[in-house]
Design a protein around this motif. Structure first.
Motif, PDB file in Angstrom:
ATOM      1  N   ARG A 129       0.901  -1.366   0.178  1.00 23.29           N
ATOM      2  CA  ARG A 129       0.466   0.050   0.024  1.00 23.29           C
ATOM      3  C   ARG A 129       1.537   1.257  -0.343  1.00 23.29           C
ATOM      4  O   ARG A 129       0.711   2.134  -1.219  1.00 23.29           O
ATOM      5  N   LYS A 130       2.009   1.006   0.689  1.00 22.17           N
ATOM      6  CA  LYS A 130       2.929   2.650   1.302  1.00 22.17           C
ATOM      7  C   LYS A 130       3.760   3.057  -0.597  1.00 22.17           C
ATOM      8  O   LYS A 130       3.744   4.241  -1.240  1.00 22.17           O
ATOM      9  N   ARG A 131       3.711   1.783  -0.769  1.00 23.42           N
ATOM     10  CA  ARG A 131       4.934   2.707  -2.545  1.00 23.42           C
ATOM     11  C   ARG A 131       3.526   2.664  -3.571  1.00 23.42           C
ATOM     12  O   ARG A 131       4.094   3.132  -4.271  1.00 23.42           O
ATOM     13  N   ARG A 132       2.334   1.738  -3.836  1.00 27.56           N
ATOM     14  CA  ARG A 132       1.224   1.796  -4.351  1.00 27.56           C
ATOM     15  C   ARG A 132       1.168   3.599  -4.514  1.00 27.56           C
ATOM     16  O   ARG A 132       0.999   4.249  -5.626  1.00 27.56           O
ATOM     17  N   ALA A 133       0.621   3.699  -2.603  1.00 23.65           N
ATOM     18  CA  ALA A 133      -0.183   5.745  -3.072  1.00 23.65           C
ATOM     19  C   ALA A 133       1.024   6.287  -3.142  1.00 23.65           C
ATOM     20  O   ALA A 133       1.136   7.052  -4.198  1.00 23.65           O
ATOM     21  N   GLY A 134       2.673   5.299  -3.058  1.00 25.87           N
ATOM     22  CA  GLY A 134       3.590   7.381  -4.181  1.00 25.87           C
ATOM     23  C   GLY A 134       3.580   7.260  -5.570  1.00 25.87           C
ATOM     24  O   GLY A 134       4.012   7.215  -6.846  1.00 25.87           O
ATOM     25  N   VAL A 135       2.508   6.170  -6.341  1.00 27.86           N
ATOM     26  CA  VAL A 135       3.185   5.871  -7.736  1.00 27.86           C
ATOM     27  C   VAL A 135       1.852   5.811  -8.517  1.00 27.86           C
ATOM     28  O   VAL A 135       1.894   5.813  -9.935  1.00 27.86           O
ATOM     29  N   ILE A 136       0.501   5.106  -7.727  1.00 30.44           N
ATOM     30  CA  ILE A 136      -0.361   5.060  -8.402  1.00 30.44           C
ATOM     31  C   ILE A 136      -0.980   6.584  -9.401  1.00 30.44           C
ATOM     32  O   ILE A 136      -1.081   6.443 -10.250  1.00 30.44           O
ATOM     33  N   ASP A 137      -0.970   7.858  -9.035  1.00 31.57           N
ATOM     34  CA  ASP A 137      -1.519   8.745  -9.728  1.00 31.57           C
ATOM     35  C   ASP A 137      -1.010   9.557 -11.308  1.00 31.57           C
ATOM     36  O   ASP A 137      -1.322   9.293 -12.244  1.00 31.57           O
ATOM     37  N   ARG A 138       0.684   9.303 -10.662  1.00 32.17           N
ATOM     38  CA  ARG A 138       1.406   8.594 -12.432  1.00 32.17           C
ATOM     39  C   ARG A 138       1.313   7.787 -12.933  1.00 32.17           C
ATOM     40  O   ARG A 138       0.970   8.076 -14.406  1.00 32.17           O
ATOM     41  N   THR A 139       1.040   6.798 -12.477  1.00 34.06           N
ATOM     42  CA  THR A 139       0.630   5.944 -13.430  1.00 34.06           C
ATOM     43  C   THR A 139      -1.235   5.478 -13.842  1.00 34.06           C
ATOM     44  O   THR A 139      -1.537   4.923 -15.218  1.00 34.06           O
ATOM     45  N   ALA A 140      -1.661   5.839 -12.882  1.00 31.01           N
ATOM     46  CA  ALA A 140      -3.217   6.169 -13.910  1.00 31.01           C
ATOM     47  C   ALA A 140      -2.999   7.310 -15.434  1.00 31.01           C
ATOM     48  O   ALA A 140      -3.643   7.456 -16.211  1.00 31.01           O
ATOM     49  N   ALA A 141      -1.985   8.562 -14.277  1.00 29.55           N
ATOM     50  CA  ALA A 141      -2.300   9.951 -15.824  1.00 29.55           C
ATOM     51  C   ALA A 141      -1.035   9.007 -17.232  1.00 29.55           C
ATOM     52  O   ALA A 141      -1.621   8.993 -18.300  1.00 29.55           O
ATOM     53  N   ALA A 142      -0.277   7.747 -17.198  1.00 27.29           N
ATOM     54  CA  ALA A 142       0.191   7.400 -18.090  1.00 27.29           C
ATOM     55  C   ALA A 142      -1.080   6.122 -18.875  1.00 27.29           C
ATOM     56  O   ALA A 142      -1.115   6.121 -19.508  1.00 27.29           O
ATOM     57  N   TRP A 143      -1.908   5.806 -17.989  1.00 24.66           N
ATOM     58  CA  TRP A 143      -2.985   4.621 -17.967  1.00 24.66           C
ATOM     59  C   TRP A 143      -3.435   5.515 -19.971  1.00 24.66           C
ATOM     60  O   TRP A 143      -4.354   5.495 -19.931  1.00 24.66           O
ATOM     61  N   ILE A 144      -4.163   6.582 -18.993  1.00 29.60           N
ATOM     62  CA  ILE A 144      -4.925   8.045 -19.474  1.00 29.60           C
ATOM     63  C   ILE A 144      -4.755   8.102 -20.799  1.00 29.60           C
ATOM     64  O   ILE A 144      -4.810   8.043 -21.650  1.00 29.60           O
ATOM     65  N   LEU A 145      -3.063   8.579 -20.759  1.00 27.84           N
ATOM     66  CA  LEU A 145      -2.430   8.762 -21.968  1.00 27.84           C
ATOM     67  C   LEU A 145      -2.509   7.808 -23.024  1.00 27.84           C
ATOM     68  O   LEU A 145      -2.648   8.296 -24.014  1.00 27.84           O
ATOM     69  N   GLN A 146      -1.753   6.968 -22.793  1.00 25.39           N
ATOM     70  CA  GLN A 146      -1.444   5.553 -23.712  1.00 25.39           C
ATOM     71  C   GLN A 146      -2.810   5.428 -24.455  1.00 25.39           C
ATOM     72  O   GLN A 146      -3.004   4.981 -25.214  1.00 25.39           O
ATOM     73  N   GLY A 147      -4.180   5.266 -23.943  1.00 20.78           N
ATOM     74  CA  GLY A 147      -5.456   4.715 -23.967  1.00 20.78           C
ATOM     75  C   GLY A 147      -5.992   5.593 -24.566  1.00 20.78           C
ATOM     76  O   GLY A 147      -6.022   5.856 -26.471  1.00 20.78           O
ATOM     77  N   ALA A 148      -5.589   6.805 -25.387  1.00 23.37           N
ATOM     78  CA  ALA A 148      -5.977   8.312 -26.085  1.00 23.37           C
ATOM     79  C   ALA A 148      -4.667   7.929 -27.602  1.00 23.37           C
ATOM     80  O   ALA A 148      -4.861   8.105 -28.484  1.00 23.37           O
ATOM     81  N   LEU A 149      -3.518   7.901 -26.956  1.00 25.85           N
ATOM     82  CA  LEU A 149      -2.349   7.575 -28.156  1.00 25.85           C
ATOM     83  C   LEU A 149      -3.043   6.030 -28.436  1.00 25.85           C
ATOM     84  O   LEU A 149      -2.328   6.274 -30.143  1.00 25.85           O
ATOM     85  N   ASP A 150      -3.729   5.467 -28.029  1.00 27.50           N
ATOM     86  CA  ASP A 150      -4.223   3.894 -28.558  1.00 27.50           C
ATOM     87  C   ASP A 150      -4.940   3.918 -29.670  1.00 27.50           C
ATOM     88  O   ASP A 150      -4.967   3.943 -30.258  1.00 27.50           O
ATOM     89  N   ARG A 151      -5.807   5.185 -29.184  1.00 25.75           N
ATOM     90  CA  ARG A 151      -7.678   5.409 -30.477  1.00 25.75           C
ATOM     91  C   ARG A 151      -6.997   6.190 -31.065  1.00 25.75           C
ATOM     92  O   ARG A 151      -7.561   5.927 -32.365  1.00 25.75           O
ATOM     93  N   LEU A 152      -5.716   6.277 -31.584  1.00 25.70           N
ATOM     94  CA  LEU A 152      -5.580   7.343 -32.334  1.00 25.70           C
ATOM     95  C   LEU A 152      -4.375   6.702 -33.339  1.00 25.70           C
ATOM     96  O   LEU A 152      -4.478   6.929 -34.828  1.00 25.70           O
ATOM     97  N   ARG A 153      -3.830   5.758 -33.081  1.00 21.00           N
ATOM     98  CA  ARG A 153      -3.129   5.167 -33.995  1.00 21.00           C
ATOM     99  C   ARG A 153      -3.786   4.205 -35.084  1.00 21.00           C
ATOM    100  O   ARG A 153      -5.172   4.280 -34.873  1.00 21.00           O
ATOM    101  N   PRO A 154      -3.490   4.260 -36.365  1.00 25.45           N
ATOM    102  CA  PRO A 154      -4.152   3.752 -37.829  1.00 25.45           C
ATOM    103  C   PRO A 154      -3.717   2.401 -36.873  1.00 25.45           C
ATOM    104  O   PRO A 154      -3.398   1.459 -36.691  1.00 25.45           O
TER     105      PRO A 154
END
Length: 154
Positions: A129-154
């Motif tokens: 839990r302690k280690r997750r707290a330090g990375v979850i929000d920025r990892t969620a941001a990467a998840w969001i951004l990767q989803g957008a990049l994947d949507r735009l890929r032909p």
């Protein structure tokens, strides 16, 4: 710049520029960055929220350092696709950023992104839990951004 539809974003951005993904939380802003070819999103940093203008300046510094041409903001829709108070808060954040400095912004549906990332961090990486707290929000941001990049890929 007005908020753009995700499919219109590439035409509004110079080629060879990176994008940032944002996961807007109540206390923090998770930030991820794409590579300049916009193929891969990577967790970058966490901005601890203070005053909006200070948060915006921290974000603009990151954009300038990385020559970023757009922001992909996670939009926390309800499960039925409707927008609640959190989604309205994300839209207000984008509008307020634009008042300080014009920026290309698009939204990406982020339903269940944090829970998917948390499940990944627990099951695949076995983080406590302690280690997750330090990375979850920025990892969620990467998840969001990767989803957008994947949507735009032909």
């Amino acid at each position: 710049m007005p908020v753009l539809d995700l499919t219109d974003l590439p035409a509004a951005c110079p080629p060879g520029t990176a994008w940032l993904g944002l996961d807007l939380g109540e206390k923090t802003i998770g930030v991820a960055a794409s590579d300049t070819s916009r193929m891969i999103a990577s967790p970058l940093t966490l901005i601890r929220k203070t005053k909006f203008t200070d948060d915006a300046q921290a974000l603009f510094r990151l954009m300038d350092e990385r020559k970023v041409s757009a922001l992909i903001v996670g939009l926390p829709l309800n499960m039925d696709g409707s927008e609640g108070p959190r989604a309205q808060s994300c839209r207000a954040f984008a509008r307020n950023l634009d008042r300080i400095r014009p920026v290309n912004v698009a939204f990406q549906d982020e339903r269940l992104s944090t829970s998917a990332v948390e499940r990944f961090l627990i099951e695949d990486l076995d983080l406590n839990r302690k280690r997750r707290a330090g990375v979850i929000d920025r990892t969620a941001a990467a998840w969001i951004l990767q989803g957008a990049l994947d949507r735009l890929r032909p």
